[in-house]
Design a protein around this motif. Structure first.
Motif, PDB file in Angstrom:
ATOM      1  N   ARG A  99       6.194   4.301 -45.632  1.00 42.00           N
ATOM      2  CA  ARG A  99       4.858   5.159 -45.445  1.00 42.00           C
ATOM      3  C   ARG A  99       4.259   5.935 -47.006  1.00 42.00           C
ATOM      4  O   ARG A  99       3.221   5.803 -46.893  1.00 42.00           O
ATOM      5  N   GLU A 122       2.524   2.036 -38.286  1.00 40.69           N
ATOM      6  CA  GLU A 122       3.106   3.294 -37.418  1.00 40.69           C
ATOM      7  C   GLU A 122       3.357   2.696 -36.103  1.00 40.69           C
ATOM      8  O   GLU A 122       4.217   3.257 -35.546  1.00 40.69           O
ATOM      9  N   ASN A 130       5.347   6.834 -31.923  1.00 39.07           N
ATOM     10  CA  ASN A 130       4.685   6.034 -32.672  1.00 39.07           C
ATOM     11  C   ASN A 130       3.358   5.680 -32.522  1.00 39.07           C
ATOM     12  O   ASN A 130       2.292   5.597 -33.503  1.00 39.07           O
ATOM     13  N   LEU A 133       1.115   8.720 -34.143  1.00 36.71           N
ATOM     14  CA  LEU A 133       1.209   8.307 -35.593  1.00 36.71           C
ATOM     15  C   LEU A 133       0.058   7.355 -35.834  1.00 36.71           C
ATOM     16  O   LEU A 133      -0.576   7.766 -36.787  1.00 36.71           O
TER      17      LEU A 133
END
Length: 253
Positions: A99, A122, A130, A133
């Motif tokens: 990330r 993500e 997830n 995100l």
């Protein structure tokens, strides 16, 4: 002798392959170092060096090689190198490190493929949040491409986002994206030759985004306010000049 007389990529690779077959890995390291001194912009060389260290189980050395690579001032295929580095961290289960790499890459480029890859990353993570995100990545990407006025890339992003919401979102989140989808319109523009003479008109397609259209009335009001302020200033200056003229006339009389 060959490397001393006429160093070439093919010679380095052939020599390294020979040493790998002989299991002379320390010699391979020396050769890779010399190879990179010869061509530090060659991303494939950096990637193969890191892959060798990964196969030998030295992940720290492999990570250090990738880190040196991405910090080179000039690279021939940086997109492949960054992808390899991110895939390396993902393969090790280092989600947070991967990330961080995406965030670092976005400081260098805002290309739509990077944003889409980040969103997919993500979504594929094992985190329970997830989907949220990934949605945040799409939202950030849309704002970024909107600010950069990258219309073609923005269309690609919105199409990917719509597909994402179709599969993982609900009716509300899907409608939110659909409202952002642009209209495709045909326009005309003048064509000029290199010498400045006009050669006629050409047609092209443009995209009209609802988000952009919604801000236009506000921009128009702002322009009107600025024009009014300028007119007020001009009027005040004119009144001041008239007063000066009147005082001059009185003194002369």
């Amino acid at each position: 002798m060959a490397l001393g007389m006429c160093p070439k990529d093919k010679l380095y690779r052939g020599y390294i392959d020979l040493e790998i077959q002989l299991r002379e890995f320390d010699r391979c390291r020396i050769l890779y170092e010399k190879f990179l001194e010869f061509g530090p912009e060659n991303c494939v060389t950096w990637m193969r060096f890191a892959e060798l260290e990964t196969l030998l189980g030295d992940t720290d050395r492999a990570r250090a090689i990738y880190e040196l690579a991405v910090n080179q001032p000039r690279l021939d295929m940086p997109e492949l190198l960054w992808k390899a580095y991110i895939d390396f961290e993902v393969s090790l289960g280092e989600t947070e490190k991967a990330r961080e790499l995406y965030e670092r890459l976005l400081e260098r480029t805002l290309h739509v493929k990077v944003w889409m890859s980040y969103a997919q990353f993500e979504l594929a993570s094992a985190d329970e949040s997830n989907v949220e995100l990934a949605r945040r990545v799409y939202e950030r990407a849309n704002l970024s491409l909107r600010g950069a006025n990258e219309k073609e890339e923005r269309v690609l992003l919105l199409e990917a986002w719509r597909e994402f919401e179709t599969q993982h979102g609900d009716e509300s989140s899907l409608n939110n994206v659909i409202k952002k989808m642009p209209r495709r319109v045909k326009k005309r523009q003048r064509v000029q030759a290199d010498d400045g003479t006009e050669e006629g008109w050409e047609e092209f397609f443009d995209y009209i985004f609802p988000e952009d259209e919604a801000t236009k009335p506000n921009l128009k009001l702002l322009e009107m306010a600025k024009a009014w302020k300028k007119q007020q200033t001009n009027d005040e200056e004119k009144e001041g000049e008239d007063d000066d003229d009147d005082s001059n006339s009185s003194s002369e009389s």
